[in-house]
Write an enzyme that holds these catalytic residues in place. Structure first.
Site, PDB file in Angstrom:
ATOM      1  N   TRP A 160       0.826  -1.219   0.000  1.00 43.40           N
ATOM      2  CA  TRP A 160       0.000   0.000   0.000  1.00 43.40           C
ATOM      3  C   TRP A 160       0.861   1.270   0.000  1.00 43.40           C
ATOM      4  CZ3 TRP A 160      -4.717   0.045  -1.586  1.00 43.40           C
ATOM      5  CH2 TRP A 160      -5.458  -1.131  -1.494  1.00 43.40           C
ATOM      6  N   THR A 162       1.703   4.525  -1.543  1.00 42.90           N
ATOM      7  CA  THR A 162       1.181   5.520  -2.492  1.00 42.90           C
ATOM      8  C   THR A 162       2.327   6.086  -3.327  1.00 42.90           C
ATOM      9  OG1 THR A 162      -0.550   6.098  -0.940  1.00 42.90           O
ATOM     10  CG2 THR A 162      -0.121   7.683  -2.690  1.00 42.90           C
ATOM     11  N   GLY A 246       0.874  14.404   8.116  1.00 43.66           N
ATOM     12  CA  GLY A 246       0.153  13.819   6.980  1.00 43.66           C
ATOM     13  C   GLY A 246      -1.355  13.842   7.203  1.00 43.66           C
ATOM     14  N   GLN A 344     -27.419  10.338  -3.042  1.00 41.84           N
ATOM     15  CA  GLN A 344     -28.848  10.177  -2.749  1.00 41.84           C
ATOM     16  C   GLN A 344     -29.663  11.352  -3.304  1.00 41.84           C
ATOM     17  OE1 GLN A 344     -29.777   7.396  -1.569  1.00 41.84           O
ATOM     18  NE2 GLN A 344     -31.951   7.794  -1.326  1.00 41.84           N
ATOM     19  N   ILE A 345     -29.162  12.568  -3.131  1.00 39.33           N
ATOM     20  CA  ILE A 345     -29.890  13.744  -3.639  1.00 39.33           C
ATOM     21  C   ILE A 345     -29.998  13.689  -5.163  1.00 39.33           C
ATOM     22  CG2 ILE A 345     -29.705  16.270  -3.957  1.00 39.33           C
ATOM     23  CD1 ILE A 345     -28.663  16.441  -1.071  1.00 39.33           C
ATOM     24  N   GLU A 371      -3.481   6.667   6.246  1.00 43.34           N
ATOM     25  CA  GLU A 371      -2.802   7.481   7.273  1.00 43.34           C
ATOM     26  C   GLU A 371      -3.479   7.335   8.648  1.00 43.34           C
ATOM     27  OE1 GLU A 371      -0.997  11.120   6.077  1.00 43.34           O
ATOM     28  OE2 GLU A 371      -0.905  10.491   3.992  1.00 43.34           O
ATOM     29  N   THR A 373      -6.785   4.655  10.234  1.00 42.69           N
ATOM     30  CA  THR A 373      -8.241   4.532  10.089  1.00 42.69           C
ATOM     31  C   THR A 373      -8.957   5.427  11.107  1.00 42.69           C
ATOM     32  OG1 THR A 373      -8.289   2.763  11.712  1.00 42.69           O
ATOM     33  CG2 THR A 373      -8.026   2.093   9.401  1.00 42.69           C
TER      34      THR A 373
HETATM   35  N1  COS Z   1       4.638  11.508  17.726  1.00 42.40           N
HETATM   36  C1  COS Z   1       5.797  11.127  18.328  1.00 42.40           C
HETATM   37  N2  COS Z   1       5.918   9.959  19.013  1.00 42.40           N
HETATM   38  C2  COS Z   1       4.828   9.171  19.087  1.00 42.40           C
HETATM   39  C3  COS Z   1       3.604   9.505  18.482  1.00 42.40           C
HETATM   40  C4  COS Z   1       3.539  10.730  17.787  1.00 42.40           C
HETATM   41  N3  COS Z   1       2.399  11.116  17.192  1.00 42.40           N
HETATM   42  N4  COS Z   1       2.706   8.527  18.723  1.00 42.40           N
HETATM   43  C5  COS Z   1       3.336   7.597  19.463  1.00 42.40           C
HETATM   44  N5  COS Z   1       4.629   7.988  19.698  1.00 42.40           N
HETATM   45  C6  COS Z   1       5.630   7.298  20.488  1.00 42.40           C
HETATM   46  C7  COS Z   1       5.144   7.049  21.912  1.00 42.40           C
HETATM   47  O1  COS Z   1       5.451   8.150  22.732  1.00 42.40           O
HETATM   48  C8  COS Z   1       5.893   5.794  22.309  1.00 42.40           C
HETATM   49  O2  COS Z   1       7.196   6.169  22.707  1.00 42.40           O
HETATM   50  P1  COS Z   1       8.084   5.246  23.699  1.00 42.40           P
HETATM   51  O3  COS Z   1       8.630   4.145  22.875  1.00 42.40           O
HETATM   52  O4  COS Z   1       9.157   6.167  24.184  1.00 42.40           O
HETATM   53  O5  COS Z   1       7.176   4.773  24.785  1.00 42.40           O
HETATM   54  C9  COS Z   1       5.990   5.038  20.999  1.00 42.40           C
HETATM   55  O6  COS Z   1       5.811   5.980  19.944  1.00 42.40           O
HETATM   56  C10 COS Z   1       4.956   3.939  20.878  1.00 42.40           C
HETATM   57  O7  COS Z   1       3.669   4.535  21.046  1.00 42.40           O
HETATM   58  P2  COS Z   1       2.401   3.665  21.452  1.00 42.40           P
HETATM   59  O8  COS Z   1       2.741   2.848  22.669  1.00 42.40           O
HETATM   60  O9  COS Z   1       1.232   4.584  21.527  1.00 42.40           O
HETATM   61  O10 COS Z   1       2.302   2.679  20.209  1.00 42.40           O
HETATM   62  P3  COS Z   1       1.198   1.616  19.804  1.00 42.40           P
HETATM   63  O11 COS Z   1       1.896   0.451  19.236  1.00 42.40           O
HETATM   64  O12 COS Z   1       0.209   1.416  20.904  1.00 42.40           O
HETATM   65  O13 COS Z   1       0.455   2.316  18.533  1.00 42.40           O
HETATM   66  C11 COS Z   1      -0.749   3.826  17.194  1.00 42.40           C
HETATM   67  C12 COS Z   1       0.186   3.609  18.383  1.00 42.40           C
HETATM   68  C13 COS Z   1      -1.904   2.887  17.126  1.00 42.40           C
HETATM   69  C14 COS Z   1      -1.260   5.251  17.373  1.00 42.40           C
HETATM   70  C15 COS Z   1       0.101   3.742  15.902  1.00 42.40           C
HETATM   71  O14 COS Z   1       0.569   2.433  15.708  1.00 42.40           O
HETATM   72  C16 COS Z   1      -0.631   4.210  14.662  1.00 42.40           C
HETATM   73  O15 COS Z   1      -0.791   5.400  14.452  1.00 42.40           O
HETATM   74  N6  COS Z   1      -1.067   3.237  13.822  1.00 42.40           N
HETATM   75  C17 COS Z   1      -1.649   3.562  12.552  1.00 42.40           C
HETATM   76  C18 COS Z   1      -0.579   3.569  11.525  1.00 42.40           C
HETATM   77  C19 COS Z   1      -1.032   4.261  10.289  1.00 42.40           C
HETATM   78  O16 COS Z   1      -1.530   5.378  10.333  1.00 42.40           O
HETATM   79  N7  COS Z   1      -0.813   3.595   9.164  1.00 42.40           N
HETATM   80  C20 COS Z   1      -1.104   4.142   7.909  1.00 42.40           C
HETATM   81  C21 COS Z   1       0.198   4.248   7.182  1.00 42.40           C
HETATM   82  S1  COS Z   1       0.230   5.438   5.946  1.00 42.40           S
HETATM   83  S2  COS Z   1      -1.071   4.838   4.638  1.00 42.40           S
END
Ligand code: COS
Length: 389
Positions: A160, A162, A246, A344-345, A371, A373
């Site tokens: 995936w 882009t 993003g 729909q409209i 980016e 869900t």
């Molecule tokens: N900016 C900076 N650091 C961040 C952050 C952000 N926005 N979000 C999380 N972190 C850091 C946390 O502070 C944590 O740091 P430590 O390792 O020091 O503890 C670390 O990253 C891990 O964070 P967290 O424990 O929250 O991670 P999770 O595995 O629980 O997942 C989510 C966090 C679900 C928010 C993340 O995996 C996510 O955004 N997933 C979606 C991915 C996505 O958007 N994919 C699309 C790709 S592009 S098409």
């Protein structure tokens, strides 16, 4: 003028908004349906957008960009997406996922080598985090980079991605130390013309069909040490911080799609007659118009607010994670609501490829998925509110 007095818009903002609107209407509108149908990459219009400075709006001029701010970026992207979300996707990846990340975390040499060609529109950039078995749970990737002397050997499959079928350069996230889980992820800058980089199967997509998406494969790709972005193990934080930016882009894309669906619906409600009256005179339609307009204006406030939060963060270094997630969540659900309501409209003609309304409906859906869900945005917002992270 965009906005309503709440936001500090300047003449410069108005001129980039007008430039994007004029370009979209003159150059993209006539070809959007054809590129959607064929799924071909719109190289000519994308090249022209690069020449106009749309591929690196926030990048300083000395690195090939337009040297403007985040509000300018969202206003321009909104106008492009109002006409064609696929062009907007390509623009947003170059701006927020590629240039923004390297400007924030890259060395001077990396900015010269990678940002300059992409921000000036001479090359296309991409961002690669997702894998076949690792999407929302981004920390569980299986691809690997193993250090050998002054280089890393990269192997694995990413999905995936882009713009991957046409990208010259890619920001890649891969595992250097699997035992450390997300803290073992490292970011690299990939040159697609080097041996060991293979473009995989192209995704046949429901919407944003002119924006090319594919898998990429690494088969003993040799990445020199100087192309590592940030330190070893910093990749996950870089990936998340770049996604924060993003998501503001995707929110403005969603706003543009919603506006297009709304404007088409409004015009149709004023013109189409049934049962001896314009259909807009019936509450069944007029209340839909009211709901669309209200949600769009609320989405607009969240999008511009997130852009301002990102702008402030350039000085304070504070995170704007929540503002970006709220803007993306609400704007993408607004785009889906507005596009669904627009079909729909319009009734039968809304379901036909003779009008772009069905394309808005297909394009809107991806904004609730990529980016992060809508479920991930709710996770991000609620964790911050509850103090769980
Ligand atoms: N900016 C900076 N650091 C961040 C952050 C952000 N926005 N979000 C999380 N972190 C850091 C946390 O502070 C944590 O740091 P430590 O390792 O020091 O503890 C670390 O990253 C891990 O964070 P967290 O424990 O929250 O991670 P999770 O595995 O629980 O997942 C989510 C966090 C679900 C928010 C993340 O995996 C996510 O955004 N997933 C979606 C991915 C996505 O958007 N994919 C699309 C790709 S592009 S098409």
């Amino acid at each position: 003028m965009a906005g309503n007095g709440l936001f500090p818009f300047t003449d410069e903002h108005e001129s980039i908004r007008q430039a994007a609107r004029n370009f979209a209407q003159k150059e993209i509108a006539p070809v959007a349906a054809e590129f959607d149908e064929t799924g071909e990459f719109p190289s000519k219009t994308i090249k022209k957008m690069g020449e106009l400075g749309f591929m690196g709006i926030e990048v300083p001029e000395e690195y090939g960009g337009a040297g403007m701010d985040t509000l300018a970026y969202v206003l321009a992207l909104e106008e492009i997406c109002k006409v064609d979300a696929a062009h907007g996707t390509i623009m947003s990846v170059n701006n927020s996922l590629f240039c923004n990340g390297i400007m924030k975390f890259g060395t001077e040499a990396q900015k010269q080598k990678y940002v300059v060609p992409v921000a000036s529109g001479k090359a296309i950039g991409a961002y690669s985090l997702t894998e076949p078995m690792s999407g929302s749970d981004a920390g569980t990737m299986r691809s690997r980079a193993v250090r050998q002397g002054n280089e890393y050997i990269i192997n694995g499959r990413k999905s995936w991605v882009t713009s991957a079928p046409v990208a010259e350069y890619i920001v890649l996230f891969t595992m250097t130390d699997p035992e450390k889980k997300h803290r073992g992820i490292t970011a690299f800058l990939i040159n697609a013309s080097q041996p060991g980089f293979v473009r995989g199967k192209k995704e046949p997509k429901l919407g944003i069909r002119a924006s090319a998406t594919s898998e990429i494969l690494f088969e003993d790709y040799h990445c020199p040490l100087e192309d590592r972005l940030g330190e070893e193990g910093e990749g996950f934080k870089i990936a998340m911080a770049v996604l924060d930016a993003g998501r503001i882009g995707i929110a403005s894309q969603a706003l543009g799609i919603a506006e297009a669906a709304y404007e088409a619906s409004l015009a149709y409600a004023k013109e189409r007659e049934a049962f001896g009256a314009k259909i807009g005179e019936f509450q069944g339609i007029s209340f839909k118009i009211a709901d669309m307009k209200t949600r769009i204006e609320a989405a607009r406030l969240l999008v511009y607010n997130a852009a301002l939060a990102k702008e402030r963060a350039k000085k304070t270094g504070e995170r704007f994670t929540s503002e970006a997630a709220m803007a993306k969540l609400f704007a993408s659900e607004t785009a889906m609501f507005a596009a669904h309501t627009a079909v729909q409209i319009h009734g039968g003609i809304g379901y036909s490829k003779e009008l772009p309304v069905e394309r808005y409906f297909r394009d809107a859906k991806i904004t609730e998925i990529y980016e992060g869900t809508s479920e991930i945005q709710r996770m991000v917002i609620s964790r911050m509110e509850l103090g769980l992270r």
